[in-house]
Design an enzyme around this catalytic site. Sequence first.
Site, PDB file in Angstrom:
ATOM      1  N   ILE A  57      72.811 -21.085  34.249  1.00 15.22           N
ATOM      2  CA  ILE A  57      71.786 -21.560  33.325  1.00 15.22           C
ATOM      3  C   ILE A  57      71.143 -20.400  32.571  1.00 15.22           C
ATOM      4  O   ILE A  57      70.813 -20.534  31.385  1.00 15.22           O
ATOM      5  CB  ILE A  57      70.730 -22.425  34.056  1.00 15.22           C
ATOM      6  CG1 ILE A  57      69.812 -23.111  33.040  1.00 15.22           C
ATOM      7  CG2 ILE A  57      69.917 -21.601  35.047  1.00 15.22           C
ATOM      8  CD1 ILE A  57      70.526 -24.009  32.067  1.00 15.22           C
ATOM      9  N   GLU A  94      67.753 -28.885  37.247  1.00 16.94           N
ATOM     10  CA  GLU A  94      67.237 -28.950  38.619  1.00 16.94           C
ATOM     11  C   GLU A  94      68.054 -28.069  39.547  1.00 16.94           C
ATOM     12  O   GLU A  94      69.168 -27.661  39.236  1.00 16.94           O
ATOM     13  CB  GLU A  94      67.224 -30.389  39.138  1.00 16.94           C
ATOM     14  CG  GLU A  94      68.433 -31.244  38.770  1.00 16.94           C
ATOM     15  CD  GLU A  94      69.765 -30.751  39.288  1.00 16.94           C
ATOM     16  OE1 GLU A  94      69.812 -30.288  40.454  1.00 16.94           O
ATOM     17  OE2 GLU A  94      70.768 -30.826  38.564  1.00 16.94           O
ATOM     18  N   GLY A 122      74.852 -28.902  37.584  1.00 18.52           N
ATOM     19  CA  GLY A 122      73.410 -29.085  37.497  1.00 18.52           C
ATOM     20  C   GLY A 122      72.763 -27.887  36.826  1.00 18.52           C
ATOM     21  O   GLY A 122      73.338 -27.263  35.940  1.00 18.52           O
ATOM     22  N   GLU A 123      71.535 -27.579  37.247  1.00 20.15           N
ATOM     23  CA  GLU A 123      70.741 -26.460  36.718  1.00 20.15           C
ATOM     24  C   GLU A 123      70.259 -26.679  35.288  1.00 20.15           C
ATOM     25  O   GLU A 123      69.457 -25.914  34.777  1.00 20.15           O
ATOM     26  CB  GLU A 123      71.520 -25.129  36.755  1.00 20.15           C
ATOM     27  CG  GLU A 123      71.980 -24.683  38.119  1.00 20.15           C
ATOM     28  CD  GLU A 123      72.746 -23.357  38.071  1.00 20.15           C
ATOM     29  OE1 GLU A 123      72.786 -22.715  36.991  1.00 20.15           O
ATOM     30  OE2 GLU A 123      73.310 -22.970  39.108  1.00 20.15           O
ATOM     31  N   GLY A 124      70.772 -27.703  34.609  1.00 18.73           N
ATOM     32  CA  GLY A 124      70.514 -27.858  33.179  1.00 18.73           C
ATOM     33  C   GLY A 124      71.625 -27.303  32.315  1.00 18.73           C
ATOM     34  O   GLY A 124      71.473 -27.216  31.087  1.00 18.73           O
TER      35      GLY A 124
END
Length: 351
Positions: free
Chosen positions: A98, A175, A317-319
């Site tokens: 990210i 997240e 994830g992580e954005g």
Amino acid sequence: MFVIEAVKSDVDANIQHKINQKTKPLGALGQLESLALQIARVQYRGDKQSLSTPLQITKPTMLVFAADHGIAAYGVSIAPSEVTTQMVHNFVQGGAAINVFCRQVGFELEIIDCGILQPLTGQANVIDQRLGAGTKAMHLAAAMPLEKVAQGFEFARQLVARHIDVGCNLIALGEMGIGNTSAATAVMSAMLNIDVEQCVGRGTGIDDATLVIKTKLINQALDLHQHELVSPEAILAHVGGFEIVQMTGAILAAAEQKILVVIDGFIATAAALVAVKLSPQSRDYLVFAHESQEQGHKLLLQQLQATPLLSLGLRLGEGTGAALALPLIQAAVNFYNQMASFDDAGVNNVV
């Protein structure tokens, strides 16, 4: 609570006409055209003269919400809960995917500790919005008290307001939290009243035996709390996560202030589902970045009548997917603002 207005549709025909009159065949820019229409609707402020105001994306901000989950101690993931804190440290150091993508596309990145087990000390660039040190194991007890949901919503409201105050008009949600696909699966199953087996996926890449355990424990959680799952807030409290609560609140807060929200993968989309159930009008402000490899994500997107911008097989994830979507959002803005019309260019109108 949140007071959210649906976007005004009275100028849709004007916006669509402007898009159609660009020097291109009708619909030739595909999904970018519907995206431009959505952005123009969100940024329209009720004065038809404002239709001539260029669209803009200002100070886009990626908010990554981190928290731990009690169920992670019971064999639902290949990674231990300690990895959550380790990855938050990696975010702070700038070494995660990210970080790389945000630097590349121009997102400001902010990390929010919603309730990891082992908080980082002395890190001014991690925002403390802790609701606890991880949730309780949801198959044994409610993940959190109901009042934590209200507290998480208020934290999110203040967070979003702070960014809007300095000129941000687009947020994206990411997240980090070992065990959070279990929580998102439980939330999805409870919200849609469908079997866990239709929702559950492999998360960090679990094997078949671990998937059986994960499915069993999520079903246990839903059975344990079945009589308490009477509202979206109650579902969050009993089977959700601190980061899912605050992402839900951030969506509602952003929609209340009429700014765009870019939704990342399965976890963020589960939060979006809750937000839209609480306020159907909030759906107008959501841009769905991508379809992930998590089994339940496609069904979630269908339920939200969402066509994602990307399908890259992501499951990190992580954005990360939301970050990669920003250039497409900017492209929609730029063609709307800068592309010549048939009249401007002296081109025969082919529409």
